[in-house]
Design a protein around this motif. Structure first.
Motif, PDB file in Angstrom:
ATOM      1  N   CYS A 118       0.815  -1.216   0.000  1.00  0.00           N
ATOM      2  CA  CYS A 118       0.000   0.000   0.000  1.00  0.00           C
ATOM      3  C   CYS A 118       0.854   1.274   0.000  1.00  0.00           C
ATOM      4  N   TRP A 128      -0.330   6.548   0.344  1.00  0.00           N
ATOM      5  CA  TRP A 128      -0.563   5.131   0.094  1.00  0.00           C
ATOM      6  C   TRP A 128      -1.718   4.961  -0.900  1.00  0.00           C
ATOM      7  N   THR A 129      -1.626   3.916  -1.659  1.00  0.00           N
ATOM      8  CA  THR A 129      -2.666   3.599  -2.666  1.00  0.00           C
ATOM      9  C   THR A 129      -2.892   2.091  -2.666  1.00  0.00           C
ATOM     10  N   ASP A 162      -6.072  -0.600  -4.130  1.00  0.00           N
ATOM     11  CA  ASP A 162      -7.380  -0.814  -4.759  1.00  0.00           C
ATOM     12  C   ASP A 162      -7.855  -2.203  -4.368  1.00  0.00           C
TER      13      ASP A 162
END
Length: 437
Positions: A356, A365-366, A368
């Protein structure tokens, strides 16, 4: 007992104006001892017959009487009258106003302010005072007679410390550089002036910081102006140029024995093996990373060629931020190895922080959930925090059960009577929205 005057004629006793001074009392019996009958001239000659030293001063034109022109032109009686009684003072010397320039010893320098009694003893004649330095200062002179009695050859009347220029080159050892300002006693200890050594070691052996390691030819490196000015050029005179921190290193830091006899290695490890904080783990080619300016100065190491390239904020972290000991290879590349205390998830989302987060900062942070997992977040799941499902008691794994009961068993109003397939009646928006199929 008859007095001396009883031998005189009646006429002489009648015309004698008074008694002579105590020093002339034995002359009083005969006026001819001091006077020429029926003449005022010639008395001075009779005076000088007795006062021979004064007579010699006049002849030599020295002393008070020999230097004063009026003494040469007049009779003694004009200054020294007698017949004033035994206690009369016929000298009439005023020590307060006496001009000492009328003597053979002019008062100059420190002598000008001395009281008369400093040189003229109370019971002695003024003329008997010594005029040479030793005559007064024999006990004061520190040389104990080793330099003779001509004190004025070196010292001035302003004081013992006021030395006159002395040409030391006449001794066979010219004073140059720092030697010019050195006190005589620094070399001539105990007032010894003969047989002293003239080589550097003779005087400076105790100051030899090399403890004899560089031999006795001090002037091969040092100059007489000052010890710290060294004319030895390590870059020119050896095959090992001194650069960086080596320029300031003391000679004995490397040369522990005789520098002119030893054959020192020139690689880093030869001198700095004990300083190696890596304990040899990184090899002996120290100059691969370090420069001569200092171990911590200008460290040139490309971290990108390691298994952990430095990206983002990692490029600003000092080495010791991750490498807690000099064994750099012991540092683990996993985020958790350094950031375990920063993990707000308390390990519930595994130790794969990079899933993340990125090196630019924890807050960047990313993730999905729909695309990166097999469990798309729909309905009420979309607004929930990660920790609602990924609790610490479910172990540090992202692989948790996806059935409803795994998370909502306590929320089952049916107490399990309808099985675990909640989705047959309910959807993810809310348990209250039930649908029958």
């Amino acid at each position: 007992m008859p007095t001396p005057s009883s031998a005189q004629s009646l006429l002489e006793r009648l015309v004698m104006p008074g008694d002579l001074i105590e020093g002339h009392a034995d002359l009083e019996s005969d006026c001819a001892n001091c006077h020429v009958s029926f003449s005022e001239e010639g008395e001075s000659a009779l005076c000088l017959d007795c006062h021979e030293k004064v007579d010699q001063d006049i002849a030599d034109r020295r002393g008070f009487h020999g230097r004063r022109q009026e003494v040469l032109e007049q009779e003694c009686r004009y200054c020294h009258t007698d017949h004033d009684g035994r206690d009369a003072d016929i000298v009439q010397l005023d020590t307060e106003t006496f001009d000492h320039t009328n003597t053979d010893f002019t008062l100059e320098g420190a002598h000008a302010t001395l009281p008369c009694a400093s040189c003229h003893a109370a019971e002695a004649k003024f003329r008997d005072a010594a005029s040479d330095c030793v005559g007064c200062h024999e006990e004061d002179q520190p040389h104990q007679g080793r330099l003779g009695s001509d004190c004025a050859a070196c010292h001035a009347e302003t004081g013992w410390a006021g030395l006159k220029p002395f040409d030391h080159s006449e001794t066979g050892f010219a004073l140059a550089g720092a030697h010019e300002a050195v006190a005589c006693s620094a070399c001539h200890v105990g007032e010894v002036y003969e047989g002293l050594p003239t080589d550097c070691v003779g005087c400076h052996q105790i100051q030899d910081v090399h403890s004899g390691r560089f031999g006795e030819d001090c002037d091969s490196c040092h100059v007489v102006e000052v010890w710290t000015e060294v004319r030895f050029d390590h870059d020119r005179d050896t095959e090992f140029s001194l650069v960086g921190a080596h320029e300031d290193a003391a000679c004995e830091a490397c040369h522990t024995t005789n520098a002119f006899a030893e054959d020192l290695a020139t690689d880093c490890v030869a001198c700095h093996e004990a300083d190696d904080p890596h304990d040899g783990q990184l090899g002996e080619a120290c100059d691969t990373c370090h420069a001569p300016g200092g171990w911590a100065e200008e460290v040139a190491f490309d971290h990108d060629i390691t298994r952990f390239p430095l990206l983002g904020l990692h490029t600003l972290v000092p080495c010791e931020g991750c490498h807690l000991d000099p064994a750099f290879r012991s540092a683990e590349p996993a985020c958790a190895s350094c950031h375990e205390d920063d993990d707000i998830h308390e390990g519930s989302l595994s130790d794969q922080c990079e899933t993340c987060h990125n090196p630019n900062g924890w807050e960047f942070w990313t993730f999905d959930h729909d695309a990166q997992t097999d469990f798309a977040l729909t309905g009420a799941h979309q607004g929930m925090s990660c920790g609602s499902c990924h609790t610490p008691d479910k172990a540090a794994s992202l692989q948790i059960a996806q059935d409803c009961v795994s998370c909502h068993a306590e929320d089952d109003a049916h107490d399990g009577q309808f099985g675990k397939s909640c989705n047959l009646c309910h959807d993810t928006r809310s348990f209250e929205d039930a649908r029958l199929r």
